[in-house]
Design a protein around this motif. Structure first.
Motif, PDB file in Angstrom:
ATOM      1  N   PRO A  63       0.795  -1.228   0.000  1.00  0.00           N
ATOM      2  CA  PRO A  63       0.000   0.000   0.000  1.00  0.00           C
ATOM      3  C   PRO A  63       0.826   1.276   0.000  1.00  0.00           C
ATOM      4  O   PRO A  63       0.509   2.222  -0.732  1.00  0.00           O
ATOM      5  CB  PRO A  63      -0.842  -0.125   1.280  1.00  0.00           C
ATOM      6  N   LYS A  64       1.897   1.336   0.809  1.00  0.00           N
ATOM      7  CA  LYS A  64       2.682   2.565   0.888  1.00  0.00           C
ATOM      8  C   LYS A  64       3.398   2.861  -0.431  1.00  0.00           C
ATOM      9  O   LYS A  64       3.566   4.017  -0.816  1.00  0.00           O
ATOM     10  CB  LYS A  64       3.686   2.481   2.038  1.00  0.00           C
ATOM     11  N   SER A  65       3.838   1.806  -1.127  1.00  0.00           N
ATOM     12  CA  SER A  65       4.485   2.012  -2.414  1.00  0.00           C
ATOM     13  C   SER A  65       3.495   2.573  -3.421  1.00  0.00           C
ATOM     14  O   SER A  65       3.814   3.503  -4.180  1.00  0.00           O
ATOM     15  CB  SER A  65       5.064   0.687  -2.935  1.00  0.00           C
ATOM     16  N   ALA A  66       2.272   2.012  -3.434  1.00  0.00           N
ATOM     17  CA  ALA A  66       1.249   2.528  -4.330  1.00  0.00           C
ATOM     18  C   ALA A  66       0.888   3.969  -3.970  1.00  0.00           C
ATOM     19  O   ALA A  66       0.651   4.809  -4.852  1.00  0.00           O
ATOM     20  CB  ALA A  66       0.000   1.644  -4.264  1.00  0.00           C
ATOM     21  N   GLN A  67       0.876   4.284  -2.682  1.00  0.00           N
ATOM     22  CA  GLN A  67       0.573   5.649  -2.255  1.00  0.00           C
ATOM     23  C   GLN A  67       1.649   6.624  -2.706  1.00  0.00           C
ATOM     24  O   GLN A  67       1.359   7.760  -3.104  1.00  0.00           O
ATOM     25  CB  GLN A  67       0.405   5.689  -0.740  1.00  0.00           C
TER      26      GLN A  67
END
Length: 213
Positions: free
Chosen positions: A90-94
């Motif tokens: 999730p953090k990478s996509a964010q």
């Protein structure tokens, strides 16, 4: 494990032999002695039958659960369930979402620029550079791995971290090494990405845009 069929054959042979012995004694001895011998033979047959019953019970039990003396039954451990890896982090996509929002980075990287002139690419990169730089400054704090000016002579001491310093060129012998700093490297010090709302689909880096006419 005991063989029940073999045991039955042995007991039957003993009983047959006893009967034959009794018949032989009956021919050669008096009736009283025959009766005495017969009593002993009968007791032998009865004891054989009792032993046969006991051993048969042991054979039946051992066929279900064979006992291993002085050896503990190994514990059967449950196989841990393998968790499927998430489709994305999730953090990478964010992070991609922020770079797209601020600098339209994904739009640029997905565009085929082979037909553009250098001037067109230069103008596009200027805007992308400005937006992505703003995003990194706002949400991600980074600093150089080496603080010496690039192009200066530096020393790499023994015990250096290979993930932080990459050696190139004529690398021989043991540290310390003397070389020229070609790139300072970058290290993430802190991130302050916005909180993710519960209903937000982080696989959507940029929503489709539909103009209603």
């Amino acid at each position: 494990m005991l063989d029940k069929k073999k045991l039955f054959v042995v007991i039957a042979a003993l009983m047959t032999g006893s009967a034959a012995l009794l018949a032989f004694i009956a021919i050669s001895l008096s009736v009283e002695k025959v009766l005495l011998v017969g009593i002993f033979v009968a007791l032998g047959i009865i004891m054989s039958a009792v032993i046969y019953g006991v051993v048969s019970s042991m054979v039946a039990n051992s066929s279900v659960n064979e006992i291993l003396p002085n050896e503990a039954v190994p514990e059967v451990k449950a196989v841990p369930e393998i968790q499927a890896a998430p489709a994305f982090e999730p953090k990478s996509a964010q992070t991609l979402m922020i770079l797209q929002k601020k600098g339209r980075l994904i739009d640029f990287l997905q565009e085929d620029v082979s037909g553009f002139s250098d001037a067109q690419i230069g103008n596009a990169v200027r805007a992308i550079h400005s937006g992505c730089r703003e995003a990194i400054t706002e949400y991600i704090k980074i600093e150089p791995v080496r603080h010496e000016p690039e192009g200066n002579d530096v020393t790499v001491e023994a015990g250096f971290d290979p993930s932080a310093v990459r050696l190139t060129g004529n690398v021989t012998g043991q540290p310390p090494f003397r070389g020229v700093l070609r790139h300072c490297g970058w290290r993430v010090v802190k991130t302050s990405l916005p909180e993710i709302s519960g209903g937000q689909d982080l696989s959507i880096v940029e929503p489709a845009e539909v103009e209603i006419l």
